[in-house]
Design a protein around this motif. Sequence first.
Motif, PDB file in Angstrom:
ATOM      1  N   GLY A  67      -0.636   1.028  -2.675  1.00 57.34           N
ATOM      2  CA  GLY A  67      -1.106   2.379  -2.400  1.00 57.34           C
ATOM      3  C   GLY A  67       0.018   3.401  -2.453  1.00 57.34           C
ATOM      4  N   TRP A  68       1.192   3.011  -1.989  1.00 58.56           N
ATOM      5  CA  TRP A  68       2.342   3.919  -2.002  1.00 58.56           C
ATOM      6  C   TRP A  68       2.772   4.235  -3.436  1.00 58.56           C
ATOM      7  CZ3 TRP A  68       4.416   7.140   1.281  1.00 58.56           C
ATOM      8  CH2 TRP A  68       5.694   7.657   1.034  1.00 58.56           C
ATOM      9  N   LYS A  69       2.740   3.231  -4.292  1.00 61.69           N
ATOM     10  CA  LYS A  69       3.114   3.442  -5.687  1.00 61.69           C
ATOM     11  C   LYS A  69       2.127   4.388  -6.376  1.00 61.69           C
ATOM     12  CE  LYS A  69       4.480   0.048  -8.237  1.00 61.69           C
ATOM     13  NZ  LYS A  69       4.542  -1.279  -8.926  1.00 61.69           N
ATOM     14  N   ALA A  70       0.879   4.380  -5.918  1.00 59.76           N
ATOM     15  CA  ALA A  70      -0.153   5.219  -6.544  1.00 59.76           C
ATOM     16  C   ALA A  70      -0.435   6.485  -5.746  1.00 59.76           C
ATOM     17  CB  ALA A  70      -1.439   4.408  -6.690  1.00 59.76           C
ATOM     18  N   ARG A  71       0.455   6.844  -4.814  1.00 56.23           N
ATOM     19  CA  ARG A  71       0.177   7.981  -3.929  1.00 56.23           C
ATOM     20  C   ARG A  71       0.049   9.297  -4.690  1.00 56.23           C
ATOM     21  NH1 ARG A  71       5.464   6.672  -3.704  1.00 56.23           N
ATOM     22  NH2 ARG A  71       7.063   8.326  -3.705  1.00 56.23           N
ATOM     23  N   SER A  72       0.728   9.416  -5.840  1.00 52.13           N
ATOM     24  CA  SER A  72       0.658  10.669  -6.592  1.00 52.13           C
ATOM     25  C   SER A  72      -0.723  10.889  -7.209  1.00 52.13           C
ATOM     26  CB  SER A  72       1.715  10.681  -7.703  1.00 52.13           C
ATOM     27  OG  SER A  72       1.496   9.617  -8.618  1.00 52.13           O
ATOM     28  N   THR A  73      -1.555   9.843  -7.258  1.00 49.88           N
ATOM     29  CA  THR A  73      -2.895   9.971  -7.844  1.00 49.88           C
ATOM     30  C   THR A  73      -3.951  10.307  -6.794  1.00 49.88           C
ATOM     31  OG1 THR A  73      -3.414   7.612  -7.568  1.00 49.88           O
ATOM     32  CG2 THR A  73      -2.248   8.256  -9.580  1.00 49.88           C
ATOM     33  N   ILE A  74      -3.561  10.349  -5.532  1.00 47.52           N
ATOM     34  CA  ILE A  74      -4.515  10.646  -4.459  1.00 47.52           C
ATOM     35  C   ILE A  74      -4.811  12.145  -4.432  1.00 47.52           C
ATOM     36  CG2 ILE A  74      -4.939  10.581  -1.975  1.00 47.52           C
ATOM     37  CD1 ILE A  74      -3.145   8.142  -1.809  1.00 47.52           C
ATOM     38  N   ARG A  75      -6.062  12.493  -4.481  1.00 47.96           N
ATOM     39  CA  ARG A  75      -6.465  13.898  -4.459  1.00 47.96           C
ATOM     40  C   ARG A  75      -6.171  14.511  -3.090  1.00 47.96           C
ATOM     41  NH1 ARG A  75     -11.228  16.528  -3.017  1.00 47.96           N
ATOM     42  NH2 ARG A  75     -12.164  14.498  -2.495  1.00 47.96           N
ATOM     43  N   ARG A  76      -5.698  15.737  -3.099  1.00 50.78           N
ATOM     44  CA  ARG A  76      -5.419  16.453  -1.860  1.00 50.78           C
ATOM     45  C   ARG A  76      -6.462  17.530  -1.626  1.00 50.78           C
ATOM     46  NH1 ARG A  76      -1.167  15.329   0.872  1.00 50.78           N
ATOM     47  NH2 ARG A  76      -1.285  17.285   2.045  1.00 50.78           N
ATOM     48  N   ALA A 102      -7.108  13.089   0.524  1.00 47.76           N
ATOM     49  CA  ALA A 102      -8.525  12.759   0.601  1.00 47.76           C
ATOM     50  C   ALA A 102      -8.753  11.320   1.026  1.00 47.76           C
ATOM     51  CB  ALA A 102      -9.193  13.020  -0.751  1.00 47.76           C
ATOM     52  N   GLU A 103      -7.759  10.463   0.846  1.00 49.36           N
ATOM     53  CA  GLU A 103      -7.859   9.079   1.302  1.00 49.36           C
ATOM     54  C   GLU A 103      -6.476   8.597   1.702  1.00 49.36           C
ATOM     55  OE1 GLU A 103      -9.179   6.410  -1.735  1.00 49.36           O
ATOM     56  OE2 GLU A 103      -7.824   7.212  -3.246  1.00 49.36           O
ATOM     57  N   SER A 104      -6.440   7.539   2.476  1.00 47.46           N
ATOM     58  CA  SER A 104      -5.173   7.031   2.987  1.00 47.46           C
ATOM     59  C   SER A 104      -4.466   6.163   1.948  1.00 47.46           C
ATOM     60  CB  SER A 104      -5.413   6.209   4.253  1.00 47.46           C
ATOM     61  OG  SER A 104      -6.151   5.031   3.942  1.00 47.46           O
ATOM     62  N   ILE A 105      -3.186   5.936   2.189  1.00 42.58           N
ATOM     63  CA  ILE A 105      -2.407   5.023   1.345  1.00 42.58           C
ATOM     64  C   ILE A 105      -3.049   3.641   1.346  1.00 42.58           C
ATOM     65  CG2 ILE A 105      -0.195   3.844   1.130  1.00 42.58           C
ATOM     66  CD1 ILE A 105      -0.023   6.724   0.279  1.00 42.58           C
ATOM     67  N   PHE A 106      -3.518   3.220   2.530  1.00 42.57           N
ATOM     68  CA  PHE A 106      -4.149   1.902   2.631  1.00 42.57           C
ATOM     69  C   PHE A 106      -5.409   1.827   1.777  1.00 42.57           C
ATOM     70  CE2 PHE A 106      -7.448  -0.711   4.649  1.00 42.57           C
ATOM     71  CZ  PHE A 106      -6.839  -1.952   4.618  1.00 42.57           C
ATOM     72  N   ARG A 107      -6.268   2.850   1.890  1.00 42.48           N
ATOM     73  CA  ARG A 107      -7.524   2.824   1.144  1.00 42.48           C
ATOM     74  C   ARG A 107      -7.281   2.832  -0.361  1.00 42.48           C
ATOM     75  NH1 ARG A 107     -11.365   0.467   2.690  1.00 42.48           N
ATOM     76  NH2 ARG A 107     -11.125   1.486   4.719  1.00 42.48           N
ATOM     77  N   ARG A 108      -6.285   3.596  -0.827  1.00 42.51           N
ATOM     78  CA  ARG A 108      -5.970   3.588  -2.249  1.00 42.51           C
ATOM     79  C   ARG A 108      -5.437   2.215  -2.676  1.00 42.51           C
ATOM     80  NH1 ARG A 108      -5.566   7.015  -6.576  1.00 42.51           N
ATOM     81  NH2 ARG A 108      -7.374   7.834  -5.463  1.00 42.51           N
ATOM     82  N   GLY A 109      -4.649   1.588  -1.802  1.00 43.51           N
ATOM     83  CA  GLY A 109      -4.107   0.267  -2.131  1.00 43.51           C
ATOM     84  C   GLY A 109      -5.168  -0.803  -2.249  1.00 43.51           C
ATOM     85  N   THR A 110      -6.229  -0.693  -1.438  1.00 46.60           N
ATOM     86  CA  THR A 110      -7.280  -1.709  -1.508  1.00 46.60           C
ATOM     87  C   THR A 110      -8.027  -1.670  -2.832  1.00 46.60           C
ATOM     88  OG1 THR A 110      -8.897  -0.217  -0.457  1.00 46.60           O
ATOM     89  CG2 THR A 110      -7.638  -1.685   0.993  1.00 46.60           C
ATOM     90  N   LYS A 111      -8.031  -0.536  -3.487  1.00 46.28           N
ATOM     91  CA  LYS A 111      -8.737  -0.441  -4.765  1.00 46.28           C
ATOM     92  C   LYS A 111      -8.091  -1.306  -5.834  1.00 46.28           C
ATOM     93  CE  LYS A 111     -10.630   4.159  -3.900  1.00 46.28           C
ATOM     94  NZ  LYS A 111     -10.699   5.564  -4.336  1.00 46.28           N
ATOM     95  N   SER A 162      -5.339 -11.608  -5.935  1.00 47.47           N
ATOM     96  CA  SER A 162      -4.881 -11.617  -7.311  1.00 47.47           C
ATOM     97  C   SER A 162      -4.555 -10.210  -7.798  1.00 47.47           C
ATOM     98  CB  SER A 162      -5.957 -12.234  -8.211  1.00 47.47           C
ATOM     99  OG  SER A 162      -7.164 -11.487  -8.140  1.00 47.47           O
ATOM    100  N   GLY A 163      -5.364  -9.239  -7.427  1.00 47.88           N
ATOM    101  CA  GLY A 163      -5.089  -7.860  -7.845  1.00 47.88           C
ATOM    102  C   GLY A 163      -3.837  -7.306  -7.227  1.00 47.88           C
ATOM    103  N   TRP A 164      -3.611  -7.591  -5.921  1.00 42.93           N
ATOM    104  CA  TRP A 164      -2.409  -7.107  -5.251  1.00 42.93           C
ATOM    105  C   TRP A 164      -1.172  -7.719  -5.873  1.00 42.93           C
ATOM    106  CZ3 TRP A 164      -6.183  -8.221  -1.065  1.00 42.93           C
ATOM    107  CH2 TRP A 164      -6.728  -7.049  -0.552  1.00 42.93           C
ATOM    108  N   ALA A 165      -1.251  -9.020  -6.176  1.00 48.34           N
ATOM    109  CA  ALA A 165      -0.074  -9.703  -6.712  1.00 48.34           C
ATOM    110  C   ALA A 165       0.336  -9.088  -8.038  1.00 48.34           C
ATOM    111  CB  ALA A 165      -0.369 -11.194  -6.889  1.00 48.34           C
ATOM    112  N   ARG A 166      -0.633  -8.660  -8.856  1.00 48.27           N
ATOM    113  CA  ARG A 166      -0.283  -8.104 -10.156  1.00 48.27           C
ATOM    114  C   ARG A 166       0.319  -6.706 -10.049  1.00 48.27           C
ATOM    115  NH1 ARG A 166      -5.235 -10.412 -11.468  1.00 48.27           N
ATOM    116  NH2 ARG A 166      -6.300  -8.405 -11.394  1.00 48.27           N
ATOM    117  N   THR A 167       0.010  -5.997  -8.962  1.00 48.34           N
ATOM    118  CA  THR A 167       0.563  -4.654  -8.826  1.00 48.34           C
ATOM    119  C   THR A 167       1.913  -4.649  -8.156  1.00 48.34           C
ATOM    120  OG1 THR A 167      -0.546  -4.348  -6.700  1.00 48.34           O
ATOM    121  CG2 THR A 167      -1.736  -3.624  -8.678  1.00 48.34           C
ATOM    122  N   ALA A 168       2.252  -5.751  -7.489  1.00 47.16           N
ATOM    123  CA  ALA A 168       3.550  -5.802  -6.800  1.00 47.16           C
ATOM    124  C   ALA A 168       4.648  -6.021  -7.819  1.00 47.16           C
ATOM    125  CB  ALA A 168       3.554  -6.948  -5.762  1.00 47.16           C
ATOM    126  N   PRO A 169       5.861  -5.430  -7.603  1.00 49.94           N
ATOM    127  CA  PRO A 169       6.941  -5.604  -8.542  1.00 49.94           C
ATOM    128  C   PRO A 169       7.503  -7.028  -8.463  1.00 49.94           C
ATOM    129  CG  PRO A 169       7.690  -4.379  -6.609  1.00 49.94           C
ATOM    130  CD  PRO A 169       6.211  -4.531  -6.491  1.00 49.94           C
TER     131      PRO A 169
END
Length: 240
Positions: free
Chosen positions: A188-197, A208-217, A233-240
């Motif tokens: 979610g932190w890596k994608a924070r710039s895509t969160i609508r304000r 409009a949504e939390s870092i956690f909620r964006r991360g769950t997507k 599996s989705g989280w593992a692929r997004t982690a560096p």
Amino acid sequence: MIHWKQLSKIGASSQAERQALFSEALEHFDLKGMRLQADREYIGQQWFNFLTDQGIDFVIRLRFGDYYDAVDTAGGRTYQEMYDRCLGQGEFCRKRIELSGEFYYLSMRRNPNSQAAVGDEVIIFLSRVRPFKKTVDEYCKRWRIECLFRHLKTNGFGLKALNLKPTAKSNLMMSLICLAYAITIQAGWKARSTIRRITSTAQGGFAAESIFRRGTKFGHRPTRPHEPLHPLSGWARTAP
């Protein structure tokens, strides 16, 4: 670092249980010189002495009225006078008090949350060393752990609903869920710039949504037919 112990009971831990938990942690981590930030249930002279002996500083929140008499007998402003000045004028107040022959500082600062519940308008702390406003302001960081608890228990992972009884299974599940939470926050932190304000004149805008909620997507996106359908599996692929 997250270190925990399942107590298999409802309610806060006793002073002896806290000491046992920290004794276990001290076998693996050097906590000397670090500062403990704890909520209102974690008080008691035996507990304070243990932390002091281990070289662990602390800032512990108090309930209104805790050590009321100790403040009044210390001279100067009374407990109520300190509280009223803090609440009415926003003044940061502190006083050195004595408890069972040991000296501590009781301090008060106005709650930075303007929408605090009735009775929480002033935050009261106990510390071993002389506190400054910045010192107790750092306590507000402790509230972030409440987000972890809420997301683990009910708001995302539903750990509370599992109601696992065997200690080994619940500890394993706790480990996996904490790992999943950490990866979720990272995604979610890596994608924070895509969160609508949402623009708000009064509050200056908010997400409009939390870092956690964006991360769950990232953890619930569709998988290919040959890929395992596993929430991690989705989280593992997004982690560096």
